[in-house]
Write an enzyme that holds these catalytic residues in place. Structure first.
Site, mmCIF file in Angstrom:
data_model
loop_
_atom_site.group_PDB
_atom_site.id
_atom_site.type_symbol
_atom_site.label_atom_id
_atom_site.label_comp_id
_atom_site.label_asym_id
_atom_site.label_seq_id
_atom_site.Cartn_x
_atom_site.Cartn_y
_atom_site.Cartn_z
ATOM 1 N N ASN A 98 -15.082 5.161 40.793
ATOM 2 C CA ASN A 98 -15.199 5.139 42.233
ATOM 3 C C ASN A 98 -14.304 5.650 43.269
ATOM 4 O O ASN A 98 -12.864 6.023 42.446
ATOM 5 C CB ASN A 98 -15.738 3.404 42.107
ATOM 6 C CG ASN A 98 -13.589 3.257 42.112
ATOM 7 O OD1 ASN A 98 -13.262 2.475 43.615
ATOM 8 N ND2 ASN A 98 -13.116 2.469 41.265
ATOM 9 N N THR A 134 -4.813 -0.614 31.758
ATOM 10 C CA THR A 134 -4.322 -0.095 33.622
ATOM 11 C C THR A 134 -5.166 0.353 33.715
ATOM 12 O O THR A 134 -6.682 -0.530 34.013
ATOM 13 C CB THR A 134 -4.314 1.797 32.629
ATOM 14 O OG1 THR A 134 -5.624 1.780 32.321
ATOM 15 C CG2 THR A 134 -3.127 1.515 31.405
ATOM 16 N N ASN A 135 -4.982 0.901 35.214
ATOM 17 C CA ASN A 135 -6.236 1.405 36.580
ATOM 18 C C ASN A 135 -6.841 2.221 35.363
ATOM 19 O O ASN A 135 -7.438 2.532 34.414
ATOM 20 C CB ASN A 135 -5.250 1.578 37.918
ATOM 21 C CG ASN A 135 -6.387 0.505 38.948
ATOM 22 O OD1 ASN A 135 -7.231 1.054 38.738
ATOM 23 N ND2 ASN A 135 -5.618 0.593 39.851
ATOM 24 N N ASN A 174 -7.571 5.936 44.667
ATOM 25 C CA ASN A 174 -8.436 6.421 45.639
ATOM 26 C C ASN A 174 -8.318 6.314 47.785
ATOM 27 O O ASN A 174 -8.727 5.475 48.802
ATOM 28 C CB ASN A 174 -9.717 4.990 46.143
ATOM 29 C CG ASN A 174 -9.931 5.897 44.435
ATOM 30 O OD1 ASN A 174 -10.578 6.971 44.890
ATOM 31 N ND2 ASN A 174 -10.571 4.890 43.519
ATOM 32 N N LYS A 223 0.542 -3.304 38.359
ATOM 33 C CA LYS A 223 -0.519 -2.373 37.656
ATOM 34 C C LYS A 223 -0.325 -0.868 37.932
ATOM 35 O O LYS A 223 -0.459 -0.645 39.218
ATOM 36 C CB LYS A 223 -2.004 -3.351 38.072
ATOM 37 C CG LYS A 223 -3.503 -2.643 37.777
ATOM 38 C CD LYS A 223 -4.875 -2.811 38.149
ATOM 39 C CE LYS A 223 -6.020 -2.338 37.705
ATOM 40 N NZ LYS A 223 -7.358 -3.437 38.168
ATOM 41 N N SER A 274 -4.410 2.414 42.087
ATOM 42 C CA SER A 274 -5.629 2.978 42.645
ATOM 43 C C SER A 274 -5.398 4.512 43.441
ATOM 44 O O SER A 274 -4.608 5.096 44.075
ATOM 45 C CB SER A 274 -5.710 2.452 43.803
ATOM 46 O OG SER A 274 -7.084 3.091 44.418
ATOM 47 N N TYR A 332 -14.318 -5.059 33.707
ATOM 48 C CA TYR A 332 -15.045 -4.616 34.549
ATOM 49 C C TYR A 332 -16.092 -3.753 34.391
ATOM 50 O O TYR A 332 -17.144 -4.237 33.597
ATOM 51 C CB TYR A 332 -14.570 -3.732 35.710
ATOM 52 C CG TYR A 332 -14.873 -3.898 37.288
ATOM 53 C CD1 TYR A 332 -16.074 -3.465 37.197
ATOM 54 C CD2 TYR A 332 -14.449 -3.977 37.535
ATOM 55 C CE1 TYR A 332 -16.537 -2.965 39.003
ATOM 56 C CE2 TYR A 332 -15.198 -2.861 39.345
ATOM 57 C CZ TYR A 332 -16.429 -3.139 39.663
ATOM 58 O OH TYR A 332 -16.797 -2.939 41.106
#
Length: 296
Positions: free
Chosen positions: A63, A200-201, A136, A172, A134, A274
Site C-alpha cells: 500500500n 512493526t509497520n 508513504n 510505531k 510509514s 491487518y
C-alpha cells in the site's frame, strides 16, 4: 497493559479504520482493541489511485495510501459518537489513536502537527501511537532518527497531563531499522518515559517475493506473511535489549494462531492484525484468542 484493561490481546492495526467509521462493526468481530488512523490535523486525499495492491501468491499487500483521512476533527467526532452509544457487548473496548503529520508540513514543523492531533483526540482515545514509520509520506521516516524523535516524544510527554489524566503513548517503528537504530529506540523509549513500542509497520523490502515483477516494483509498504520473520526479530531484539522494560505490541504477518503465539513468545504483550485479517477473514480473531488462552 500500560494501565489499561484489554478484553483480549488481539487488536485491529491502524490503517484499516482510518476515520473511526466502523468501530462498532470491528468490535462485534471480536477485536479486543481498535487503533484508528493514521490521523492528520487537516483532511488529505492521500496518494493517487491505484495505491493498494494484493499479492495473493505471497499472502501480502503493498500500500501507498499516504495518510488519506478526514482530518482530526472529524475522527474525534466519530469516536465521541461511538463512546456515547456503545452496545453492551462493546463496553470496555480499548480505542487507540494513531497520529501523524500532513504531507505538506515540513519535518521541522512536524511536532506541531502531532501536538494538534494529540490535543484533539486526548478526551476520546485510550492510548496514542506516534507514527513516524510509514514509507508513504515523503521524509516521514527521517523523524525516526534519534534527535528529532526524542524531541517529538519528549514534547508529547510534557503535554501528557490533563486534569491529572495521562494517556499511554506508544511509538510505531519500521521493520527496516538496523540493530544500532533499534538500540537508539530502546534508549529513547526509556529516556522519554513513553509507554511502549508497536513493532512493526510495513517494509520497503521486496526480498523473496513470488509475485509478478510488476507488482514487486510497486512503491509502498509491504505487509503480510513476508513481513512475519522480520517483525518477530524486531520484537525479540527489543525485548532482550531492554530486558522487557516496556511492552511491545506485535504486528506483521500474523495469519494464524501459531503466528500470533510466535509473536507473544518473542516478547510481544499484545498483537494486531491487518493483512492476515484480510486474507484469513474475521474468524481468525476468535481462533487466535481460543488458541493462546493459557499459553502465555
Amino acid at each position: 497493559m500500560f494501565g489499561l484493561k484489554f478484553k483480549n490481546p488481539v487488536g485491529l492495526a491502524a490503517g484499516f479504520d482510518k476515520n473511526a467509521e466502523v468501530i462498532s462493526e470491528m468490535a462485534n468481530l471480536g477485536f479486543g482493541f481498535i487503533e484508528v488512523g493514521t490521523v492528520t490535523p487537516l483532511p488529505q486525499d492521500g496518494n493517487p489511485k491505484p495505491r493498494m495492491f494484493r499479492l495473493p501468491a505471497d499472502s501480502a499487500l503493498i500500500n501507498r495510501m499516504g495518510f488519506n483521512n478526514l482530518g482530526v476533527d472529524a475522527v474525534a467526532e466519530h469516536i465521541a459518537a461511538y463512546r456515547n452509544n456503545p452496545s453492551p457487548a462493546q463496553k470496555g473496548l480499548i480505542i487507540g489513536g494513531n497520529i501523524g503529520k500532513n504531507k505538506v508540513t515540513p519535518n521541522e514543523d512536524a511536532v506541531s502537527d502531532y501536538i494538534k492531533c494529540f490535543d484533539r483526540l486526548f478526551d476520546v482515545v485510550d492510548y496514542f501511537v506516534v507514527n513516524v514509520s510509514s514509507p508513504n509520506t515523503p521524509g516521514l521516516r527521517e523523524l525516526q532518527e534519534k534527535e528529532p524523535l526524542m524531541q517529538l516524544l519528549s514534547t508529547l510527554q510534557q503535554r501528557n497531563s490533563k486534569n491529572g489524566i495521562s494517556r499511554p503513548i506508544l511509538l510505531k517503528i519500521a521493520p527496516d531499522l538496523a540493530n544500532t537504530q533499534l538500540d537508539d529506540i530502546v534508549e529513547i523509549v526509556l529516556q522519554s518515559g513513553i509507554a511502549g513500542v508497536i513493532a512493526t509497520n510495513t517494509t520497503v523490502s521486496r526480498d523473496k517475493l513470488t509475485a509478478a515483477e510488476q507488482l514487486k516494483k510497486e512503491a509502498g509498504g509491504l505487509s503480510g506473511k513476508p513481513l512475519a520473520k522480520r517483525s518477530t526479530e524486531v520484537i525479540s531484539y527489543l525485548a532482550k535489549k531492554s530486558n522487557k522494560a516496556f511492552p511491545v505490541i506485535g504486528v506483521g504477518g500474523i495469519h494464524s494462531p501459531e503466528d500470533a503465539l510466535e509473536k507473544l513468545e518473542a516478547g510481544a504483550s499484545l498483537i494486531q492484525l491487518y493483512t492476515g485479517f484480510i486474507y484469513e477473514g474475521p474468524g481468525l480473531i476468535g481462533r487466535i484468542n481460543k488458541n493462546i488462552m493459557g499459553k502465555v
